[in-house]
Structure formats: structure tokens, C-alpha cells
Design a protein around this motif. Structure first.
Motif, mmCIF file in Angstrom:
data_model
loop_
_atom_site.group_PDB
_atom_site.id
_atom_site.type_symbol
_atom_site.label_atom_id
_atom_site.label_comp_id
_atom_site.label_asym_id
_atom_site.label_seq_id
_atom_site.Cartn_x
_atom_site.Cartn_y
_atom_site.Cartn_z
ATOM 1 N N THR A 74 -44.017 43.756 40.885
ATOM 2 C CA THR A 74 -44.517 42.465 41.470
ATOM 3 C C THR A 74 -44.749 42.480 42.933
ATOM 4 O O THR A 74 -45.956 41.903 43.291
ATOM 5 C CB THR A 74 -43.638 41.178 40.724
ATOM 6 O OG1 THR A 74 -43.914 41.294 39.589
ATOM 7 C CG2 THR A 74 -44.300 39.960 41.250
ATOM 8 N N GLN A 101 -48.633 40.903 40.841
ATOM 9 C CA GLN A 101 -48.689 40.411 39.517
ATOM 10 C C GLN A 101 -47.413 41.049 38.778
ATOM 11 O O GLN A 101 -47.126 42.096 39.056
ATOM 12 C CB GLN A 101 -50.107 40.804 38.763
ATOM 13 C CG GLN A 101 -51.076 40.085 39.409
ATOM 14 C CD GLN A 101 -52.417 40.607 38.340
ATOM 15 O OE1 GLN A 101 -52.375 41.363 37.457
ATOM 16 N NE2 GLN A 101 -53.536 39.943 38.738
ATOM 17 N N THR A 135 -48.548 40.844 33.064
ATOM 18 C CA THR A 135 -49.751 40.012 33.374
ATOM 19 C C THR A 135 -50.923 40.989 33.740
ATOM 20 O O THR A 135 -51.962 40.709 33.475
ATOM 21 C CB THR A 135 -49.360 39.146 34.696
ATOM 22 O OG1 THR A 135 -48.340 38.291 34.177
ATOM 23 C CG2 THR A 135 -50.627 38.302 34.972
ATOM 24 N N TYR A 136 -50.478 42.025 34.567
ATOM 25 C CA TYR A 136 -51.404 42.971 35.007
ATOM 26 C C TYR A 136 -51.972 44.009 33.878
ATOM 27 O O TYR A 136 -53.323 43.930 33.780
ATOM 28 C CB TYR A 136 -50.713 44.219 35.769
ATOM 29 C CG TYR A 136 -51.720 45.346 36.325
ATOM 30 C CD1 TYR A 136 -52.539 45.179 37.449
ATOM 31 C CD2 TYR A 136 -51.535 46.393 35.645
ATOM 32 C CE1 TYR A 136 -53.246 45.895 37.890
ATOM 33 C CE2 TYR A 136 -52.546 47.668 36.033
ATOM 34 C CZ TYR A 136 -53.386 46.948 37.215
ATOM 35 O OH TYR A 136 -54.086 48.266 37.500
ATOM 36 N N ARG A 157 -52.180 42.776 30.850
ATOM 37 C CA ARG A 157 -52.915 41.790 29.974
ATOM 38 C C ARG A 157 -54.482 41.739 30.368
ATOM 39 O O ARG A 157 -55.549 41.626 29.842
ATOM 40 C CB ARG A 157 -52.285 40.446 29.808
ATOM 41 C CG ARG A 157 -53.271 39.512 28.806
ATOM 42 C CD ARG A 157 -52.410 38.184 28.673
ATOM 43 N NE ARG A 157 -51.856 37.762 29.732
ATOM 44 C CZ ARG A 157 -50.546 37.496 29.890
ATOM 45 N NH1 ARG A 157 -49.588 37.884 28.878
ATOM 46 N NH2 ARG A 157 -50.080 36.941 31.129
ATOM 47 N N ALA A 158 -54.461 41.444 31.858
ATOM 48 C CA ALA A 158 -55.684 41.520 32.438
ATOM 49 C C ALA A 158 -56.508 42.750 32.651
ATOM 50 O O ALA A 158 -57.675 42.720 32.057
ATOM 51 C CB ALA A 158 -55.448 40.936 33.895
ATOM 52 N N ALA A 167 -58.624 33.834 29.712
ATOM 53 C CA ALA A 167 -58.733 34.838 30.829
ATOM 54 C C ALA A 167 -60.094 34.287 31.634
ATOM 55 O O ALA A 167 -60.216 34.543 32.708
ATOM 56 C CB ALA A 167 -58.692 36.150 30.563
#
Length: 80
Positions: free
Chosen positions: A20, A25, A29-30, A32-33, A72
Motif C-alpha cells: 500500500t 492501493q 484493491t489493485y 480487482r482494478a 468500477a
């Protein structure tokens, strides 16, 4: 994430905190993006159906994929 933390010789908490700090991030989260960015690109290219693209990026249900995609990108997956 436990596997990556182990490879780095760190606890999961330490790995998450360092990731992070460096990336800006949290690891999940990273990921998923990144998965959704890959899906958006595949849908824009017309590589495969929504169901196939969703499965390729790790979603087991089109419903979950559609919800994540909408959150998103602010648009339905069909717009791509």
C-alpha cells in the motif's frame, strides 16, 4: 496474498502495508482494478462474450462481474 507475503519473507500484514505504501492501493484493491481493466479491454476488442471474459478474469458469476464492472467504471459492461 499469503503466497506473495511468504515469497517476500514478510507477514501478510507487513506485506499489505508495504504494498500500500509503495503502490498507493491495498493489494486486493489493485488486483480487482487490474482484473476489471483487462476485462474492459477484452470487451472493447470484442474478444469474447461477457460470460467468457468474466470467467477469464476470475469471476464465477456474470452478476458479480456486472456489479463490480458498474462500480468500477460507472457503466454497464454492455457499453463496451
Amino acid at each position: 496474498m499469503a503466497g506473495l507475503a511468504g515469497l517476500a519473507g514478510m507477514s501478510r500484514a507487513a506485506f499489505s502495508a508495504e504494498f500500500t505504501r509503495l503502490v498507493g492501493q491495498a493489494p486486493l484493491t489493485y488486483v480487482r482494478a487490474w482484473r476489471l481493466a483487462l476485462a474492459r479491454a477484452a470487451l472493447a476488442r470484442g474478444d469474447a462474450s461477457v460470460a467468457i471474459v468474466a470467467n477469464r478474469v476470475g469471476y464465477t458469476s456474470q452478476s458479480a462481474f456486472g456489479h463490480a464492472f458498474r462500480c468500477a467504471f460507472g457503466a454497464a459492461k454492455g457499453t463496451f
